[in-house]
Design a protein around this motif. Sequence first.
Motif, PDB file in Angstrom:
ATOM      1  N   LEU A 102       0.641  -1.261  -0.222  1.00  0.00           N
ATOM      2  CA  LEU A 102      -0.174  -0.012  -0.080  1.00  0.00           C
ATOM      3  C   LEU A 102       0.723   1.322  -0.014  1.00  0.00           C
ATOM      4  N   ALA A 103       1.914   1.158   0.682  1.00  0.00           N
ATOM      5  CA  ALA A 103       2.976   2.417   0.847  1.00  0.00           C
ATOM      6  C   ALA A 103       3.779   2.551  -0.254  1.00  0.00           C
ATOM      7  N   PHE A 104       4.270   1.675  -0.915  1.00  0.00           N
ATOM      8  CA  PHE A 104       5.092   1.604  -1.829  1.00  0.00           C
ATOM      9  C   PHE A 104       4.599   1.986  -3.561  1.00  0.00           C
ATOM     10  N   SER A 105       3.090   1.565  -3.480  1.00  0.00           N
ATOM     11  CA  SER A 105       2.669   1.726  -4.696  1.00  0.00           C
ATOM     12  C   SER A 105       1.771   2.843  -4.694  1.00  0.00           C
ATOM     13  N   TYR A 165      16.085  -5.027   8.359  1.00  0.00           N
ATOM     14  CA  TYR A 165      15.505  -4.106   9.452  1.00  0.00           C
ATOM     15  C   TYR A 165      16.371  -2.951   9.444  1.00  0.00           C
ATOM     16  N   LEU A 166      17.588  -2.933   9.184  1.00  0.00           N
ATOM     17  CA  LEU A 166      18.142  -1.603   9.136  1.00  0.00           C
ATOM     18  C   LEU A 166      17.667  -0.689   8.025  1.00  0.00           C
ATOM     19  N   VAL A 167      17.232  -1.284   7.052  1.00  0.00           N
ATOM     20  CA  VAL A 167      16.556  -0.348   6.128  1.00  0.00           C
ATOM     21  C   VAL A 167      15.188   0.208   6.449  1.00  0.00           C
ATOM     22  N   TYR A 198      12.880  -0.716  -2.807  1.00  0.00           N
ATOM     23  CA  TYR A 198      13.290  -1.839  -3.797  1.00  0.00           C
ATOM     24  C   TYR A 198      13.843  -2.920  -3.056  1.00  0.00           C
ATOM     25  N   TYR A 199      14.687  -2.704  -2.090  1.00  0.00           N
ATOM     26  CA  TYR A 199      15.548  -3.760  -1.562  1.00  0.00           C
ATOM     27  C   TYR A 199      14.189  -4.558  -0.637  1.00  0.00           C
ATOM     28  N   LEU A 200      13.255  -3.870  -0.052  1.00  0.00           N
ATOM     29  CA  LEU A 200      12.350  -4.427   0.773  1.00  0.00           C
ATOM     30  C   LEU A 200      11.296  -5.364  -0.268  1.00  0.00           C
ATOM     31  N   LEU A 201      11.332  -4.713  -1.238  1.00  0.00           N
ATOM     32  CA  LEU A 201      10.332  -5.459  -2.456  1.00  0.00           C
ATOM     33  C   LEU A 201      10.945  -6.868  -2.663  1.00  0.00           C
ATOM     34  N   LEU A 202      12.467  -6.904  -2.935  1.00  0.00           N
ATOM     35  CA  LEU A 202      13.116  -8.002  -3.269  1.00  0.00           C
ATOM     36  C   LEU A 202      13.307  -8.955  -2.322  1.00  0.00           C
ATOM     37  N   GLN A 203      13.391  -8.730  -1.127  1.00  0.00           N
ATOM     38  CA  GLN A 203      13.577  -9.437   0.010  1.00  0.00           C
ATOM     39  C   GLN A 203      11.979 -10.172   0.317  1.00  0.00           C
TER      40      GLN A 203
END
Length: 206
Positions: A56-59, A124-126, A156-161
């Motif tokens: 929801l946030a990233f889109s 988590y650091l991100v 994008y890192y969180l999306l990949l994770q």
Amino acid sequence: MTTRRNWFEGWRLFGLLTLTLIGLSIWIAAMRQFEVEGVRMVIRFTARTSLLLFCLAFSAAALARLWPGAWTHWQRRNRRYLGVTFAASHAIHAVAITAFAMLDPAGFAAATSIVSYIFGGIGYLVIIALTATSFDRTAALLGSRAWRRLHLIGGYYLLLQFMVSFGKRIPEMPLYALFLVPLAAVFALRMIGMVARPAPREAQAG
């Protein structure tokens, strides 16, 4: 033109959603007398709520650009609060993981690896960095260009994770492929949004 706002906005939105997540997590764990299985259910539950809130946030910006309307404007307007609620959901997730490690060290060791420690720790650091810079003052201190880079790369890192975390379970549980659908949709929306309109040079916090 004045933007119409409703009750379910801003920090009230964050507070209500976070309290709901805490209450549901306690209820889920209590169903199994706060034993290992209940804790693992909370881990799965918060992984899914975090996925939803992240999407929801990233889109939000892409959807508001491509399909302007009451819902997408609300989503874009509350992107900051959805993002901070995502961080709260993942904080509950971390508490549940810690409880799992304490209650069942052998099971926890079998379910994790050095790779999960590294990439999960980076994740988590991100999240901490994104949350810390989701406020006007910290965003201003960072600067608009650095803020945009941090939130873009971090997102994008969180999306990949998320894709890796849910995708690796597909061989054993094929229905987990369904969780990749919203992630792929968010990625596609952002790509289409970038093509439809060049990214602005300056970004506001939120």
